[in-house]
Design a protein around this motif. Structure first.
Motif, short mmCIF file in Angstrom:
data_model
loop_
_atom_site.label_atom_id
_atom_site.label_comp_id
_atom_site.label_asym_id
_atom_site.label_seq_id
_atom_site.Cartn_x
_atom_site.Cartn_y
_atom_site.Cartn_z
N ILE A 64 0.91 -1.02 -0.03
CA ILE A 64 0.02 0.02 0.13
C ILE A 64 0.97 1.08 -0.06
CG2 ILE A 64 -1.75 1.30 1.28
CD1 ILE A 64 -2.98 -1.41 0.37
N ALA A 65 0.63 2.08 -0.99
CA ALA A 65 1.43 3.51 -1.16
C ALA A 65 0.91 4.20 0.07
CB ALA A 65 1.17 4.19 -2.32
N ILE A 66 1.99 4.88 0.89
CA ILE A 66 1.61 5.52 2.20
C ILE A 66 2.18 6.94 2.07
CG2 ILE A 66 1.38 3.36 3.62
CD1 ILE A 66 4.08 4.15 4.89
N ALA A 67 3.17 7.09 1.27
CA ALA A 67 3.97 8.39 1.30
C ALA A 67 4.65 8.75 -0.14
CB ALA A 67 5.13 8.45 2.42
N SER A 68 4.88 9.99 -0.30
CA SER A 68 5.64 10.19 -1.62
C SER A 68 6.45 11.58 -1.11
CB SER A 68 4.50 10.70 -2.58
OG SER A 68 3.87 12.01 -2.10
N GLY A 69 7.37 11.83 -2.37
CA GLY A 69 8.09 12.88 -2.45
C GLY A 69 9.01 12.89 -3.74
N TYR A 70 9.38 13.97 -4.19
CA TYR A 70 10.23 13.86 -5.50
C TYR A 70 11.49 14.68 -5.30
CZ TYR A 70 8.75 18.51 -6.91
OH TYR A 70 8.63 20.07 -7.09
N ALA A 71 12.38 14.60 -5.99
CA ALA A 71 13.57 15.20 -6.10
C ALA A 71 13.67 15.86 -7.60
CB ALA A 71 14.75 14.63 -6.01
N LEU A 72 13.95 17.01 -8.07
CA LEU A 72 14.17 17.52 -9.27
C LEU A 72 15.30 18.39 -9.59
CD1 LEU A 72 12.88 18.25 -12.25
CD2 LEU A 72 11.60 20.19 -11.19
#
Length: 153
Positions: free
Chosen positions: A63-71
Motif C-alpha cells: 500500500i502506498a503511504i507516502a511520496s516525495g520528489y527530487a528535481l
C-alpha cells in the motif's frame, strides 16, 4: 515486511494524485492565497518520465503511504556557488502513518538519488508557520535560508 521506498510507477498515478490533494489540504491553513477547490501543483507524468527527476513512493504491505520528489534545477542566479541543485517537493505522508519516520525515509532516498546524480545542493520550501515540518527537515540536516515576505493591500 516493513516500509520500503521505491521509484514511482505509472500505475501509482491515481494514488499520487490523491496525495497531491493531501498536500494541498495540509498547506491551506498556511497559505491564504490558495484558490478554493482542487489544485494541481505537480506535473507528475513529467516528473516520473524525465531523467532530471525521481518520484519516490513509500509503501507498506503493498500500500502506498507516502511520496516525495527530487528535481534537478539550474541555479537561478549566476553568483551562486553551484550550477545545479536538487529541489525536493511533494512530501506527503498519509495521516495514519505520520510520526513513524516515513518522511525521513523518503528524504534519505531523495538525497541519496541527488548525490548519485552529483548534486550537492539540496533545497526545499516549507511554510514558516509549519513548525512540525520545519522540525522534521532540521532533524534531517536542513537549515533555514530565506523567508519570503508578502503584503496584501
Amino acid at each position: 515486511m516493513g516500509i520500503i521506498i521505491r521509484v514511482a510507477r505509472p500505475e501509482d498515478l491515481d494514488v499520487l494524485l490523491e496525495f497531491e490533494q493531501g498536500v494541498v489540504s495540509a498547506e491551506r491553513p498556511f497559505n491564504p492565497t490558495l484558490i478554493d477547490g482542487k489544485i494541481q501543483y505537480y506535473d507528475l507524468n513529467y516528473l516520473m518520465s524525465t531523467e532530471q527527476a525521481v518520484v519516490a513512493v513509500a509503501e507498506e504491505e503493498g500500500i502506498a503511504i507516502a511520496s516525495g520528489y527530487a528535481l534537478i534545477k539550474k541555479a537561478e542566479k549566476p553568483y551562486f556557488n553551484f550550477d545545479t541543485y536538487a529541489y525536493l517537493g511533494f512530501m506527503y505522508v498519509k495521516p495514519e502513518y505520520r510520526g513513524r519516520g516515513v518522511n525521513k525515509l523518503i528524504l534519505d532516498f531523495l538525497m541519496d538519488w541527488s548525490k548519485e546524480k552529483g548534486i550537492s545542493e539540496i533545497r526545499l520550501d516549507v511554510y514558516d508557520k509549519n513548525e512540525s515540518a520545519i522540525a522534521a527537515y532540521e532533524k534531517a540536516g536542513f537549515e533555514p535560508l530565506l523567508l519570503t515576505m508578502r503584503l496584501r493591500s
